[in-house]
Scaffold this motif. Structure first.
Motif, PDB file in Angstrom:
ATOM      1  N   UNK A 171       0.827  -1.208   0.000  1.00  0.00           N
ATOM      2  CA  UNK A 171       0.000   0.000   0.000  1.00  0.00           C
ATOM      3  C   UNK A 171       0.862   1.260   0.000  1.00  0.00           C
ATOM      4  N   UNK A 172       1.942   1.263   0.767  1.00  0.00           N
ATOM      5  CA  UNK A 172       2.835   2.427   0.772  1.00  0.00           C
ATOM      6  C   UNK A 172       3.551   2.588  -0.568  1.00  0.00           C
ATOM      7  N   UNK A 173       3.934   1.471  -1.191  1.00  0.00           N
ATOM      8  CA  UNK A 173       4.561   1.553  -2.513  1.00  0.00           C
ATOM      9  C   UNK A 173       3.584   2.122  -3.533  1.00  0.00           C
ATOM     10  N   UNK A 174       2.338   1.635  -3.515  1.00  0.00           N
ATOM     11  CA  UNK A 174       1.326   2.143  -4.441  1.00  0.00           C
ATOM     12  C   UNK A 174       1.072   3.636  -4.207  1.00  0.00           C
ATOM     13  N   UNK A 175       1.033   4.057  -2.942  1.00  0.00           N
ATOM     14  CA  UNK A 175       0.836   5.473  -2.623  1.00  0.00           C
ATOM     15  C   UNK A 175       1.981   6.309  -3.199  1.00  0.00           C
ATOM     16  N   UNK A 176       3.201   5.822  -3.070  1.00  0.00           N
ATOM     17  CA  UNK A 176       4.352   6.552  -3.615  1.00  0.00           C
ATOM     18  C   UNK A 176       4.295   6.621  -5.139  1.00  0.00           C
ATOM     19  N   UNK A 177       3.870   5.544  -5.787  1.00  0.00           N
ATOM     20  CA  UNK A 177       3.738   5.561  -7.242  1.00  0.00           C
ATOM     21  C   UNK A 177       2.675   6.570  -7.683  1.00  0.00           C
ATOM     22  N   UNK A 178       1.584   6.648  -6.929  1.00  0.00           N
ATOM     23  CA  UNK A 178       0.548   7.633  -7.242  1.00  0.00           C
ATOM     24  C   UNK A 178       1.085   9.056  -7.090  1.00  0.00           C
ATOM     25  N   UNK A 179       1.845   9.311  -6.037  1.00  0.00           N
ATOM     26  CA  UNK A 179       2.419  10.640  -5.823  1.00  0.00           C
ATOM     27  C   UNK A 179       3.380  10.998  -6.954  1.00  0.00           C
ATOM     28  N   UNK A 180       4.190  10.041  -7.390  1.00  0.00           N
ATOM     29  CA  UNK A 180       5.115  10.289  -8.499  1.00  0.00           C
ATOM     30  C   UNK A 180       4.376  10.757  -9.752  1.00  0.00           C
ATOM     31  N   UNK A 181       3.197  10.198  -9.995  1.00  0.00           N
ATOM     32  CA  UNK A 181       2.457  10.524 -11.212  1.00  0.00           C
ATOM     33  C   UNK A 181       1.438  11.647 -11.051  1.00  0.00           C
ATOM     34  N   UNK A 182       1.023  11.941  -9.814  1.00  0.00           N
ATOM     35  CA  UNK A 182      -0.056  12.914  -9.621  1.00  0.00           C
ATOM     36  C   UNK A 182       0.299  14.040  -8.654  1.00  0.00           C
ATOM     37  N   UNK A 183       1.524  14.090  -8.192  1.00  0.00           N
ATOM     38  CA  UNK A 183       2.031  15.160  -7.323  1.00  0.00           C
ATOM     39  C   UNK A 183       1.126  15.418  -6.122  1.00  0.00           C
ATOM     40  N   UNK A 184       0.432  16.566  -6.131  1.00  0.00           N
ATOM     41  CA  UNK A 184      -0.377  16.964  -4.963  1.00  0.00           C
ATOM     42  C   UNK A 184      -1.858  16.561  -5.100  1.00  0.00           C
ATOM     43  N   UNK A 185      -2.214  15.862  -6.142  1.00  0.00           N
ATOM     44  CA  UNK A 185      -3.574  15.388  -6.395  1.00  0.00           C
ATOM     45  C   UNK A 185      -4.582  16.526  -6.604  1.00  0.00           C
TER      46      UNK A 185
END
Length: 181
Positions: A16-30
């Protein structure tokens, strides 16, 4: 074949933490991205990811929606028992947003196809991505692939991937078990 544990609580937390980091890499601040969890089982994953993004990584004003696809499924009239829909909770438009569909297990791809159809009622997104905890990669009926995956599982059709969450089963664990006949 007996029940086999695929992932423990600790392994799920790491994923879950890895997936969260991947999302941040692609979507920055959401600021232009929303998460949409598929009812019922994708909601636990989406809520967990949202909590990690907000608490551990400081993402502010994250938009999280929960989407019911019951009546958008192509097999909903084929079941003998009456279907019960779960309330959709999307209190924002997805027009010109990046949408990340979140589900626990990607199997045939039919749930994701249904979700794409159901999302049209909430606007036209700029981009749609798919995040799944488990990708059963040899089971696809439709040409749908995840952008983010927690773990790939090679299971034969007689096997079922079962995801248990603390909220419903008192433990976080993922099992591979024989299909009930």
């Amino acid at each position: 074949m007996s029940r086999k544990k695929l992932l423990t609580s600790k392994e799920i937390d790491i994923i879950l933490h890895r997936l969260a980091c991947q999302l941040i890499e692609n979507h920055n601040d959401f600021s232009n991205t929303v998460l949409i969890g598929l009812q019922p089982r994708g909601t636990f994953l989406a809520q967990r990811l949202a909590k990690i993004l907000e608490k551990d990584y400081g993402i502010k004003d994250l938009k999280l929606g929960l989407l019911d696809i019951t009546f958008y499924r192509d097999d909903f009239r084929r079941k003998n028992e009456p279907l019960e829909a779960t309330p959709t909770k999307i209190d924002f438009l997805i027009e010109n947003k990046n949408v990340v569909i979140v589900d626990d297990v990607l199997y045939s791809g039919r749930s994701v196809r249904s979700a794409l159809t159901a999302l049209q009622a909430f606007g036209r997104p700029t981009n749609v991505e798919l995040l799944v905890l488990i990708d059963r990669r040899f089971s696809r009926h439709l040409p749908i692939q995840p952008n983010y995956r927690g773990r790939q599982v090679d299971a034969i059709n007689e096997e079922k991937v079962v995801v248990n969450w603390k909220e419903t089963h008192k433990e976080d664990a993922i099992y591979l078990e024989p299909q009930k006949k």
